[in-house]
Design a protein around this motif. Structure first.
Motif, PDB file in Angstrom:
ATOM      1  N   TRP A   1      14.888  20.999 122.632  1.00  0.00           N
ATOM      2  CA  TRP A   1      15.818  20.301 123.511  1.00  0.00           C
ATOM      3  C   TRP A   1      17.039  21.170 123.815  1.00  0.00           C
ATOM      4  CZ3 TRP A   1      20.887  18.556 123.184  1.00  0.00           C
ATOM      5  CH2 TRP A   1      21.288  17.742 124.240  1.00  0.00           C
ATOM      6  N   PHE A   2      17.550  21.881 122.813  1.00  0.00           N
ATOM      7  CA  PHE A   2      18.729  22.710 123.025  1.00  0.00           C
ATOM      8  C   PHE A   2      18.464  23.792 124.068  1.00  0.00           C
ATOM      9  CE2 PHE A   2      21.677  26.170 122.196  1.00  0.00           C
ATOM     10  CZ  PHE A   2      22.876  25.490 122.229  1.00  0.00           C
ATOM     11  N   SER A   3      17.280  24.367 124.073  1.00  0.00           N
ATOM     12  CA  SER A   3      16.989  25.410 125.063  1.00  0.00           C
ATOM     13  C   SER A   3      17.008  24.838 126.481  1.00  0.00           C
ATOM     14  CB  SER A   3      15.654  26.090 124.768  1.00  0.00           C
ATOM     15  OG  SER A   3      14.577  25.217 124.985  1.00  0.00           O
ATOM     16  N   ILE A   4      16.609  23.578 126.639  1.00  0.00           N
ATOM     17  CA  ILE A   4      16.643  22.936 127.961  1.00  0.00           C
ATOM     18  C   ILE A   4      18.091  22.710 128.408  1.00  0.00           C
ATOM     19  CG2 ILE A   4      16.113  20.817 129.227  1.00  0.00           C
ATOM     20  CD1 ILE A   4      13.590  20.614 127.460  1.00  0.00           C
ATOM     21  N   ILE A   5      18.890  22.123 127.543  1.00  0.00           N
ATOM     22  CA  ILE A   5      20.275  21.803 127.917  1.00  0.00           C
ATOM     23  C   ILE A   5      21.104  23.079 128.080  1.00  0.00           C
ATOM     24  CG2 ILE A   5      21.251  21.446 125.607  1.00  0.00           C
ATOM     25  CD1 ILE A   5      21.919  19.168 128.590  1.00  0.00           C
ATOM     26  N   GLU A   6      20.820  24.099 127.283  1.00  0.00           N
ATOM     27  CA  GLU A   6      21.525  25.373 127.413  1.00  0.00           C
ATOM     28  C   GLU A   6      21.250  26.001 128.780  1.00  0.00           C
ATOM     29  OE1 GLU A   6      21.977  29.500 124.915  1.00  0.00           O
ATOM     30  OE2 GLU A   6      20.019  28.540 124.972  1.00  0.00           O
ATOM     31  N   GLY A   7      19.999  25.982 129.213  1.00  0.00           N
ATOM     32  CA  GLY A   7      19.645  26.520 130.529  1.00  0.00           C
ATOM     33  C   GLY A   7      20.364  25.780 131.650  1.00  0.00           C
ATOM     34  N   TYR A   8      20.454  24.461 131.520  1.00  0.00           N
ATOM     35  CA  TYR A   8      21.151  23.662 132.531  1.00  0.00           C
ATOM     36  C   TYR A   8      22.634  24.031 132.588  1.00  0.00           C
ATOM     37  CZ  TYR A   8      23.528  19.822 134.770  1.00  0.00           C
ATOM     38  OH  TYR A   8      24.353  19.086 135.586  1.00  0.00           O
ATOM     39  N   PHE A   9      23.277  24.086 131.433  1.00  0.00           N
ATOM     40  CA  PHE A   9      24.710  24.412 131.406  1.00  0.00           C
ATOM     41  C   PHE A   9      24.979  25.794 131.986  1.00  0.00           C
ATOM     42  CE2 PHE A   9      25.503  21.324 127.695  1.00  0.00           C
ATOM     43  CZ  PHE A   9      25.934  20.344 128.557  1.00  0.00           C
ATOM     44  N   GLN A  10      24.158  26.770 131.658  1.00  0.00           N
ATOM     45  CA  GLN A  10      24.355  28.115 132.184  1.00  0.00           C
ATOM     46  C   GLN A  10      24.177  28.132 133.698  1.00  0.00           C
ATOM     47  OE1 GLN A  10      21.669  30.427 129.774  1.00  0.00           O
ATOM     48  NE2 GLN A  10      23.205  30.734 128.181  1.00  0.00           N
ATOM     49  N   LYS A  11      23.189  27.400 134.194  1.00  0.00           N
ATOM     50  CA  LYS A  11      22.959  27.308 135.641  1.00  0.00           C
ATOM     51  C   LYS A  11      24.155  26.680 136.350  1.00  0.00           C
ATOM     52  CE  LYS A  11      20.539  24.106 137.518  1.00  0.00           C
ATOM     53  NZ  LYS A  11      19.591  23.104 137.834  1.00  0.00           N
ATOM     54  N   GLU A  12      24.836  25.761 135.684  1.00  0.00           N
ATOM     55  CA  GLU A  12      25.983  25.063 136.263  1.00  0.00           C
ATOM     56  C   GLU A  12      27.307  25.796 136.051  1.00  0.00           C
ATOM     57  OE1 GLU A  12      25.944  22.300 138.214  1.00  0.00           O
ATOM     58  OE2 GLU A  12      23.772  22.562 138.159  1.00  0.00           O
ATOM     59  N   GLY A  13      27.272  26.991 135.466  1.00  0.00           N
ATOM     60  CA  GLY A  13      28.474  27.800 135.334  1.00  0.00           C
ATOM     61  C   GLY A  13      29.245  27.636 134.035  1.00  0.00           C
ATOM     62  N   PHE A  14      28.668  26.994 133.054  1.00  0.00           N
ATOM     63  CA  PHE A  14      29.315  26.856 131.746  1.00  0.00           C
ATOM     64  C   PHE A  14      29.082  28.136 130.941  1.00  0.00           C
ATOM     65  CE2 PHE A  14      28.846  22.517 133.035  1.00  0.00           C
ATOM     66  CZ  PHE A  14      29.840  21.808 132.388  1.00  0.00           C
ATOM     67  N   THR A  15      29.977  28.408 130.014  1.00  0.00           N
ATOM     68  CA  THR A  15      29.788  29.507 129.076  1.00  0.00           C
ATOM     69  C   THR A  15      29.826  28.948 127.669  1.00  0.00           C
ATOM     70  OG1 THR A  15      32.161  29.982 129.072  1.00  0.00           O
ATOM     71  CG2 THR A  15      30.795  31.274 130.571  1.00  0.00           C
ATOM     72  N   ARG A  16      29.097  29.593 126.762  1.00  0.00           N
ATOM     73  CA  ARG A  16      29.052  29.129 125.377  1.00  0.00           C
ATOM     74  C   ARG A  16      30.288  29.625 124.635  1.00  0.00           C
ATOM     75  NH1 ARG A  16      24.331  31.251 122.419  1.00  0.00           N
ATOM     76  NH2 ARG A  16      23.161  29.901 123.789  1.00  0.00           N
ATOM     77  N   SER A  17      30.866  28.769 123.843  1.00  0.00           N
ATOM     78  CA  SER A  17      32.028  29.126 123.033  1.00  0.00           C
ATOM     79  C   SER A  17      31.634  30.155 121.985  1.00  0.00           C
ATOM     80  CB  SER A  17      32.578  27.871 122.334  1.00  0.00           C
ATOM     81  OG  SER A  17      33.489  28.219 121.330  1.00  0.00           O
ATOM     82  N   SER A  18      32.506  31.100 121.738  1.00  0.00           N
ATOM     83  CA  SER A  18      32.242  32.088 120.682  1.00  0.00           C
ATOM     84  C   SER A  18      32.530  31.515 119.299  1.00  0.00           C
ATOM     85  CB  SER A  18      33.093  33.339 120.915  1.00  0.00           C
ATOM     86  OG  SER A  18      34.465  32.996 120.899  1.00  0.00           O
ATOM     87  N   HIS A  19      33.130  30.334 119.242  1.00  0.00           N
ATOM     88  CA  HIS A  19      33.482  29.706 117.969  1.00  0.00           C
ATOM     89  C   HIS A  19      32.483  28.650 117.518  1.00  0.00           C
ATOM     90  CE1 HIS A  19      37.307  31.750 118.127  1.00  0.00           C
ATOM     91  NE2 HIS A  19      37.480  31.297 119.366  1.00  0.00           N
ATOM     92  N   ASP A  20      31.793  28.051 118.467  1.00  0.00           N
ATOM     93  CA  ASP A  20      30.839  26.985 118.144  1.00  0.00           C
ATOM     94  C   ASP A  20      29.626  27.139 119.051  1.00  0.00           C
ATOM     95  OD1 ASP A  20      29.372  24.652 117.804  1.00  0.00           O
ATOM     96  OD2 ASP A  20      31.113  23.339 117.777  1.00  0.00           O
ATOM     97  N   TYR A  21      28.488  27.413 118.468  1.00  0.00           N
ATOM     98  CA  TYR A  21      27.248  27.696 119.201  1.00  0.00           C
ATOM     99  C   TYR A  21      26.860  26.564 120.158  1.00  0.00           C
ATOM    100  CZ  TYR A  21      22.386  29.120 119.899  1.00  0.00           C
ATOM    101  OH  TYR A  21      21.198  29.492 120.453  1.00  0.00           O
TER     102      TYR A  21
END
Length: 83
Positions: A53-73
């Protein structure tokens, strides 16, 4: 800041490997007790479910212009335009 809880998230995860499970109690087919089920999608309780599930939501967020925090995965950030 927005937070969400997706109650059926694990039910939509596509498995990347073959996963087989025993026939659940109450659904055992007579004469075929030794057979197992091959899963097409993730289930609650399956150790692969959160990762799938995380790989699905991560792909969506990246497509929408979000970046992952360096402090919390699991924290994704999207800055508003002009701020």
């Amino acid at each position: 800041m927005y937070q969400l809880d997706v109650k059926s998230a694990f039910l939509y995860g596509e498995l990347k490997e073959e996963v087989y499970v025993d026939q659940p109690e109450g659904f055992i087919k007579q004469g075929e007790e030794e057979k197992v089920y091959k899963l097409n999608k993730a289930l609650y309780g399956l150790k692969q479910a959160p990762r799938t599930w995380f790989s699905i939501i991560e792909g969506y967020f990246q497509k929408e212009g979000f970046t992952r925090s360096s402090h919390d995965y699991a924290l994704f950030i999207k800055k508003r335009e002009g701020k």
